[in-house]
Motif scaffolding. Sequence first.
Motif, PDB file in Angstrom:
ATOM      1  N   MET A   7      -1.836 -10.468  -6.533  1.00  0.00           N
ATOM      2  CA  MET A   7      -2.116  -9.216  -7.206  1.00  0.00           C
ATOM      3  C   MET A   7      -1.273  -8.095  -6.620  1.00  0.00           C
ATOM      4  O   MET A   7      -0.773  -8.179  -5.512  1.00  0.00           O
ATOM      5  CB  MET A   7      -3.605  -8.851  -7.030  1.00  0.00           C
ATOM      6  N   SER A   9      -2.489  -4.946  -6.127  1.00  0.00           N
ATOM      7  CA  SER A   9      -3.365  -3.891  -5.653  1.00  0.00           C
ATOM      8  C   SER A   9      -2.891  -3.389  -4.299  1.00  0.00           C
ATOM      9  O   SER A   9      -2.535  -4.173  -3.427  1.00  0.00           O
ATOM     10  CB  SER A   9      -4.802  -4.421  -5.530  1.00  0.00           C
ATOM     11  N   ARG A 215     -11.822  -2.202  -3.257  1.00  0.00           N
ATOM     12  CA  ARG A 215     -11.353  -3.584  -3.165  1.00  0.00           C
ATOM     13  C   ARG A 215     -12.465  -4.428  -2.563  1.00  0.00           C
ATOM     14  O   ARG A 215     -13.346  -3.924  -1.869  1.00  0.00           O
ATOM     15  CB  ARG A 215     -10.102  -3.707  -2.280  1.00  0.00           C
ATOM     16  N   ASP A 228      -8.741  -8.219  -3.599  1.00  0.00           N
ATOM     17  CA  ASP A 228      -8.117  -7.299  -4.542  1.00  0.00           C
ATOM     18  C   ASP A 228      -9.187  -6.357  -5.078  1.00  0.00           C
ATOM     19  O   ASP A 228     -10.354  -6.416  -4.672  1.00  0.00           O
ATOM     20  CB  ASP A 228      -7.453  -8.069  -5.687  1.00  0.00           C
ATOM     21  N   SER A 229      -8.807  -5.487  -6.002  1.00  0.00           N
ATOM     22  CA  SER A 229      -9.783  -4.632  -6.659  1.00  0.00           C
ATOM     23  C   SER A 229     -10.629  -5.486  -7.601  1.00  0.00           C
ATOM     24  O   SER A 229     -10.146  -6.492  -8.130  1.00  0.00           O
ATOM     25  CB  SER A 229      -9.085  -3.529  -7.456  1.00  0.00           C
ATOM     26  N   HIS A 232      -8.811  -5.997 -10.983  1.00  0.00           N
ATOM     27  CA  HIS A 232      -7.707  -6.955 -10.999  1.00  0.00           C
ATOM     28  C   HIS A 232      -8.210  -8.391 -10.869  1.00  0.00           C
ATOM     29  O   HIS A 232      -7.656  -9.306 -11.481  1.00  0.00           O
ATOM     30  CB  HIS A 232      -6.721  -6.637  -9.879  1.00  0.00           C
ATOM     31  N   THR A 322      -4.915 -13.022  -3.644  1.00  0.00           N
ATOM     32  CA  THR A 322      -4.733 -11.924  -2.704  1.00  0.00           C
ATOM     33  C   THR A 322      -3.912 -10.834  -3.350  1.00  0.00           C
ATOM     34  O   THR A 322      -3.315 -11.018  -4.395  1.00  0.00           O
ATOM     35  CB  THR A 322      -3.993 -12.389  -1.433  1.00  0.00           C
ATOM     36  N   ASP A 323      -3.897  -9.654  -2.696  1.00  0.00           N
ATOM     37  CA  ASP A 323      -2.957  -8.646  -3.144  1.00  0.00           C
ATOM     38  C   ASP A 323      -1.685  -8.770  -2.324  1.00  0.00           C
ATOM     39  O   ASP A 323      -1.625  -9.528  -1.365  1.00  0.00           O
ATOM     40  CB  ASP A 323      -3.568  -7.233  -3.085  1.00  0.00           C
TER      41      ASP A 323
END
Length: 331
Positions: A7, A9, A215, A228-229, A232, A322-323
């Motif tokens: 992601m 984010s 998040r 992540d958020s 997302h 994951t971001d």
Amino acid sequence: MSEARTMASVPHETATGAAIVVEDVRKRYGDRQAVDGVSLQVGRGEFFGLLGPNGAGKTTLVEIMEGLRQADSGTVSVLGESPWPRNVALLPRLGVQTQSSAFFVRQTAREHLRTVAALYGASRADADSTLGTVGLADQRDVMVENLSGGQRQRLAIASALVHGPELIFLDEPTAALDPQARRDLWKVLRELKSEGRTIVYTTHHLDEAEALCDRVAILVAGSVVALDSPHHLVTAAGAPTRLLIPAERMSQEDAAAIPGVDRVTEQGGSLVLETAESGKVLQAVDALGGLDGVQTRTATLEDVYLELTGTGTATDNPTVITDTNDTEQQG
């Protein structure tokens, strides 16, 4: 969610300005790996949620951040300092509410909070105003031992907030609260965030995490499997929209024959149509019998959580999400 996704984010700040930086932290209890190589960061002013089933390692990880437990390996930085060995200088900057908070039960609620305030150098006025903030002003003269479970929970939260900490750890803070008290606390937490406080929050209420958190990290068996958020994570999950139609409106066979419907089940007197093309299916349903009584339920963080933790339709090997900025014995 058969493939790992990354992601975009972005945490509120980089690692150099983060409130918390955790790098490859591990903790074992006997033959149980409670925390297994966790790396993450929490930005200053961020509302950060830690989610996961019982035994996932949430409480152990939080206690390592708080300086209550020593990690077996890895590093932790909290407000630019190491919390272990027990860092007394950090304590006035932290607010901590645990699942098993201790109280001065022979005192009234006001006396208890004034005592806690005095330990941190806060004033009696701070204690009295904080009682009002958490909705305990009317119970200020009630002995702590006579407070209800929900009222004690609010007092525990007040004890974590009374000295105006920069960083607040809340572990299942709404567990004993009724729905209205939960919403009242949400308002308090949003106000704290607007003041620039950083909040690390564990909860089993997925709607709560979705409503409050910037998040979230989802832990399974001591490892982060999603970070992540909420928005997302839900978008990436690709979970279907569910249309609930009164069961007498049409048969399951007719519903399944609608173009765009992927699955039909019956639940609580309604047909549940799962689809990735909700607009198209709604038009067809409207043409067949109208939209009166039809409900639309979009994917939520709970759908993502259930899949990743293996309690929904997930496989035994949950996807890692994951971001791009972040690579238990108790739960």
